[in-house]
Write a protein that holds these residues in place. Sequence first.
Motif, mmCIF file in Angstrom:
data_model
loop_
_atom_site.group_PDB
_atom_site.id
_atom_site.type_symbol
_atom_site.label_atom_id
_atom_site.label_comp_id
_atom_site.label_asym_id
_atom_site.label_seq_id
_atom_site.Cartn_x
_atom_site.Cartn_y
_atom_site.Cartn_z
ATOM 1 N N ASP A 1 1.248 31.721 -2.457
ATOM 2 C CA ASP A 1 2.057 33.226 -1.988
ATOM 3 C C ASP A 1 0.955 33.782 -1.092
ATOM 4 O O ASP A 1 1.890 34.756 -0.578
ATOM 5 N N ARG B 1 6.406 35.428 1.023
ATOM 6 C CA ARG B 1 8.524 35.857 -0.032
ATOM 7 C C ARG B 1 9.421 36.793 0.461
ATOM 8 O O ARG B 1 10.051 37.529 0.310
ATOM 9 N N CYS C 1 9.760 41.208 -3.693
ATOM 10 C CA CYS C 1 9.998 40.680 -4.548
ATOM 11 C C CYS C 1 9.772 41.148 -5.593
ATOM 12 O O CYS C 1 11.576 42.162 -5.606
#
Length: 203
Positions: free
Chosen positions: A167, A186, A189
């Motif tokens: 990540d 990402r 989250c």
Amino acid sequence: MPQLPDGGLPEQVLPRLAPHFHIHREVTGRHPSGKRLRIDAIAVPRDPSGWSRPDIALGIEFKRVMAVGRGDSSRVIRQCLDYTLVDWPGFGTGLPIFYCPGFEQIEAWRFARNWKPFFFNDDGFLGEWVASDPLTDHQQFRAGMGYAISGILGQHNVGELIERDDDGWSFIKHGGGFHVQWCERRGVCEAKINQLCRKIGSG
């Protein structure tokens, strides 16, 4: 966890966050005791629309190395807890505080949590399953301490800013697990639903 970069940690981390956050360096605020305290950085999302709180701001405190041992960890924990109470001009009180590069005890829990009795050794042909070395009593003790520390910190709105293999740099808040609030790969989250507020009393 990847090896920590050489040189000044803020100069390594903050440019990676800058495309996603407005970075405010060396912010000074006032503790309820009246004492003035300074935090290394406060990060404000450039696009807060995906966050559960449109006014969210994340405090970041850097050290050269992980907090190790009882004395070192206690001092860092106390400092981070104090910062959650500070009134930061323009940002208010109750900011979630993220310690970078993290706590050795919590890293020990991460390691133990990811331990498997067997692992697959891929030799490029058939491969084979190989037995892992068992965790030592010391490793299990450190993992237990890490679990306890992470839970206490999570209840008080203190987490870690760490680099993860998959990540990239990630804001982690603990509480029964490793809850990624935001990461480079990402984006937002769990902070989509987690308001990152400090727990008060039995709430």
